[in-house]
Design a protein around this motif. Structure first.
Motif, PDB file in Angstrom:
ATOM      1  N   GLN A   1      -6.120  12.809   4.042  1.00  0.00           N
ATOM      2  CA  GLN A   1      -5.831  11.549   4.716  1.00  0.00           C
ATOM      3  C   GLN A   1      -4.378  11.157   4.501  1.00  0.00           C
ATOM      4  OE1 GLN A   1      -8.837   8.877   3.309  1.00  0.00           O
ATOM      5  NE2 GLN A   1     -10.382   9.759   4.638  1.00  0.00           N
TER       6      GLN A   1
ATOM      7  N   CYS B   1       1.049  14.145   4.993  1.00  0.00           N
ATOM      8  CA  CYS B   1       0.376  15.428   4.868  1.00  0.00           C
ATOM      9  C   CYS B   1       1.263  16.500   5.495  1.00  0.00           C
ATOM     10  CB  CYS B   1      -0.982  15.382   5.575  1.00  0.00           C
ATOM     11  SG  CYS B   1      -1.884  16.936   5.545  1.00  0.00           S
TER      12      CYS B   1
ATOM     13  N   ARG C   1       0.850  -1.178   0.000  1.00  0.00           N
ATOM     14  CA  ARG C   1       0.000   0.000   0.000  1.00  0.00           C
ATOM     15  C   ARG C   1       0.892   1.236   0.000  1.00  0.00           C
ATOM     16  NH1 ARG C   1      -2.543   3.725   3.210  1.00  0.00           N
ATOM     17  NH2 ARG C   1      -1.684   3.126   5.207  1.00  0.00           N
TER      18      ARG C   1
ATOM     19  N   GLY D   1     -12.981  18.319   1.039  1.00  0.00           N
ATOM     20  CA  GLY D   1     -13.058  16.861   1.070  1.00  0.00           C
ATOM     21  C   GLY D   1     -11.897  16.275   1.832  1.00  0.00           C
ATOM     22  N   SER D   2     -12.189  15.393   2.743  1.00  0.00           N
ATOM     23  CA  SER D   2     -11.160  14.848   3.621  1.00  0.00           C
ATOM     24  C   SER D   2     -10.209  13.884   2.923  1.00  0.00           C
ATOM     25  CB  SER D   2     -11.803  14.170   4.826  1.00  0.00           C
ATOM     26  OG  SER D   2     -12.606  13.084   4.405  1.00  0.00           O
ATOM     27  N   ALA D   3     -10.577  13.348   1.780  1.00  0.00           N
ATOM     28  CA  ALA D   3      -9.710  12.372   1.105  1.00  0.00           C
ATOM     29  C   ALA D   3      -8.334  12.944   0.798  1.00  0.00           C
ATOM     30  CB  ALA D   3     -10.372  11.869  -0.170  1.00  0.00           C
ATOM     31  N   ALA D   4      -8.281  14.216   0.441  1.00  0.00           N
ATOM     32  CA  ALA D   4      -6.996  14.842   0.110  1.00  0.00           C
ATOM     33  C   ALA D   4      -6.118  15.040   1.340  1.00  0.00           C
ATOM     34  CB  ALA D   4      -7.229  16.178  -0.569  1.00  0.00           C
TER      35      ALA D   4
ATOM     36  N   VAL E   1      -9.520  14.205  10.717  1.00  0.00           N
ATOM     37  CA  VAL E   1      -9.684  14.075   9.262  1.00  0.00           C
ATOM     38  C   VAL E   1      -8.445  13.457   8.622  1.00  0.00           C
ATOM     39  CG1 VAL E   1      -9.893  15.410   7.126  1.00  0.00           C
ATOM     40  CG2 VAL E   1     -11.435  15.839   9.025  1.00  0.00           C
ATOM     41  N   THR E   2      -7.256  13.804   9.117  1.00  0.00           N
ATOM     42  CA  THR E   2      -6.052  13.232   8.512  1.00  0.00           C
ATOM     43  C   THR E   2      -5.979  11.730   8.752  1.00  0.00           C
ATOM     44  OG1 THR E   2      -4.601  13.561  10.423  1.00  0.00           O
ATOM     45  CG2 THR E   2      -4.749  15.375   8.819  1.00  0.00           C
TER      46      THR E   2
ATOM     47  N   GLN F   1       1.138   7.747   2.688  1.00  0.00           N
ATOM     48  CA  GLN F   1       0.832   9.141   2.434  1.00  0.00           C
ATOM     49  C   GLN F   1       1.328  10.006   3.578  1.00  0.00           C
ATOM     50  OE1 GLN F   1      -1.590  10.366  -0.045  1.00  0.00           O
ATOM     51  NE2 GLN F   1      -1.771   8.399  -1.037  1.00  0.00           N
TER      52      GLN F   1
END
Length: 109
Positions: A31, A9, A4, A26-29, A52-53, A7
């Motif tokens: 995470q 931030c 996987r 949007g929280s997807a960006a 959210v992260t 990521q």
């Protein structure tokens, strides 16, 4: 065996308004497995940002200061999410590693 992608931030010195705008998009960006806590962990944080992260590790770059960074409230928000928090004022230089599928923090100095 599928790996996987990890990521991270990094949002530097953004404060409450910018964090709220990013959350609204949007929280997807946002995470991430690892987050660099904005503005040295100051109390100028959106209450939702840590959650959210979804980060497993929260890094706080902070030294001796008169501003009260990192703020107790900010530390509590990341602790509530279960994130491991590493602070440069207490932990020194750290490395983030991935071993056996887990993100870990290792002191290196």
């Amino acid at each position: 065996h599928i790996r996987r992608q990890r990521q991270m931030c990094i949002r530097d010195s953004i404060e409450t308004t910018a964090q709220s705008l990013l959350i609204a998009r949007g929280s997807a960006a946002l995470q991430a497995d690892v987050v660099v806590v904005p503005h040295h962990g100051s109390d100028h944080q959106s209450p939702q940002f840590a959650a959210v992260t979804g980060a497993q590790v929260a890094l706080i770059g902070v030294g001796d200061n008169s501003y009260g960074h990192p703020a107790r409230q900010t530390l509590d928000e990341y602790a509530h999410t279960g994130a491991i928090t590493a602070r440069t004022d207490r932990d020194g230089t750290v490395a983030v590693t991935v071993a056996e599928g887990s993100v870990r923090v290792v002191a290196v100095g």
